[in-house]
Scaffold this motif. Sequence first.
Motif, PDB file in Angstrom:
ATOM      1  N   ILE A 210       0.838  -1.197   0.000  1.00 23.51           N
ATOM      2  CA  ILE A 210       0.000   0.000   0.000  1.00 23.51           C
ATOM      3  C   ILE A 210       0.876   1.252   0.000  1.00 23.51           C
ATOM      4  N   ARG A 364      -9.118  -3.490  -0.451  1.00 27.41           N
ATOM      5  CA  ARG A 364      -8.550  -2.616  -1.472  1.00 27.41           C
ATOM      6  C   ARG A 364      -9.442  -1.392  -1.693  1.00 27.41           C
ATOM      7  N   CYS A 376      -3.271   0.601  -3.670  1.00 29.86           N
ATOM      8  CA  CYS A 376      -3.157  -0.750  -3.124  1.00 29.86           C
ATOM      9  C   CYS A 376      -2.750  -1.704  -4.254  1.00 29.86           C
TER      10      CYS A 376
END
Length: 395
Positions: A210, A364, A376
């Motif tokens: 991320i 996500r 993500c």
Amino acid sequence: MYESLKKRFTDQFGTKPGFVFSAPGRTEIGGNHTDHQHGCVLAGAVNLDTVAAVARSERGAIRVLSEGYPLCEVSLSELEAVPAEAGTTKALVRGIAARFAALGHSPMAFDAYVTSTVLPGSGLSSSAAFEVLIGVILNHLGSCGLTAPEIAQVGQYAENVYFGKPCGLMDQTASAVGNIIGIDFADPAHPKIQPVAFDFASCGYSLCIIDSGASHSDLTDCYAAITNELKAVCRVFGKEALRDVPEDEFYARLGEVRQAAGDRAVLRAIHVYEDNKRVRLQLRALENDNFPAFLEYVKESGDSSWMYLQNVIPEGRTARQEVAFALALAKHLLGGHGACRVHGGGFAGTIQAFVPNEQLEEFRGGIEAVLGEGSCHVLSIRPEGGILAEVCSHD
């Protein structure tokens, strides 16, 4: 597959390329900032890479045109370090060529057009992928016969001595070797590499990286402070790296170490000792197919990085603490499942999360709703390291 890349090479250099080379980004799975202390790490190459279309050249220089950047040209007759180049692509290219020459190999001239899906500042080590890429090109064109770990060492040399960043050897080794590997750097000149046969997807989890939204670009001092403080600890014992300081002796002289190096240095050393042990436990958990135990060690490593290594929030930052925020958001979205931790060098860049597949889309979506579309990345492990990906038919 590489037709667009080859066309862009031809458009820029006016000739056709002879080869396509590729080097992957990497994800650190275990062992945060342990490599430069001759410690243990667990890492994997990922399915994002830096790719170059390449042709031999008679110009006596290496010319690299990375998409979106100015042309980088390094004369092979001028391989001494140039202090003004520190922190630049030119420094890396010059340093890699110089190291090949120092090892007794004449670096070959070439032109390269480079594109990358390993975004700078992403925490997936775009710099190591680039270094390995240039090393693989020179190794192939010159028939030098360097092994993957030796190419990694050449990249580290360039980054340390020419680029000016005091990195360890994990990033380059993971990119050069490929797949998931355990690496023991007790002897940095001959690291022990242990392949790990494991598929995260088989456990019902996805590996996510991320993007916190903050760049590493202005944080060299933060990384240097970690190595400098650990060196201060080591000096108490007359050693160069923490791996050479027995843990029981460290604790026996703890008061003396605090006085000499300061409390943050002591806490950072504690993290390194503990994360070295965690890497071994992670390896054992994966070998025994004990994924729940592996996840617990991921959590422990993340907690240790935050509390002891202190590479989550750059010193003095208050209003903007992107990595800390990303960790809090990921932990909330995981809801007690999976695991997340700071990824790589820390302070900026990315975090890592192991997400149950049944939560992946919701996770996500939750990340990207706050941190932005595309923040993500769902990754897979790449089996190969740095490679010659294609020989063009006309060459």
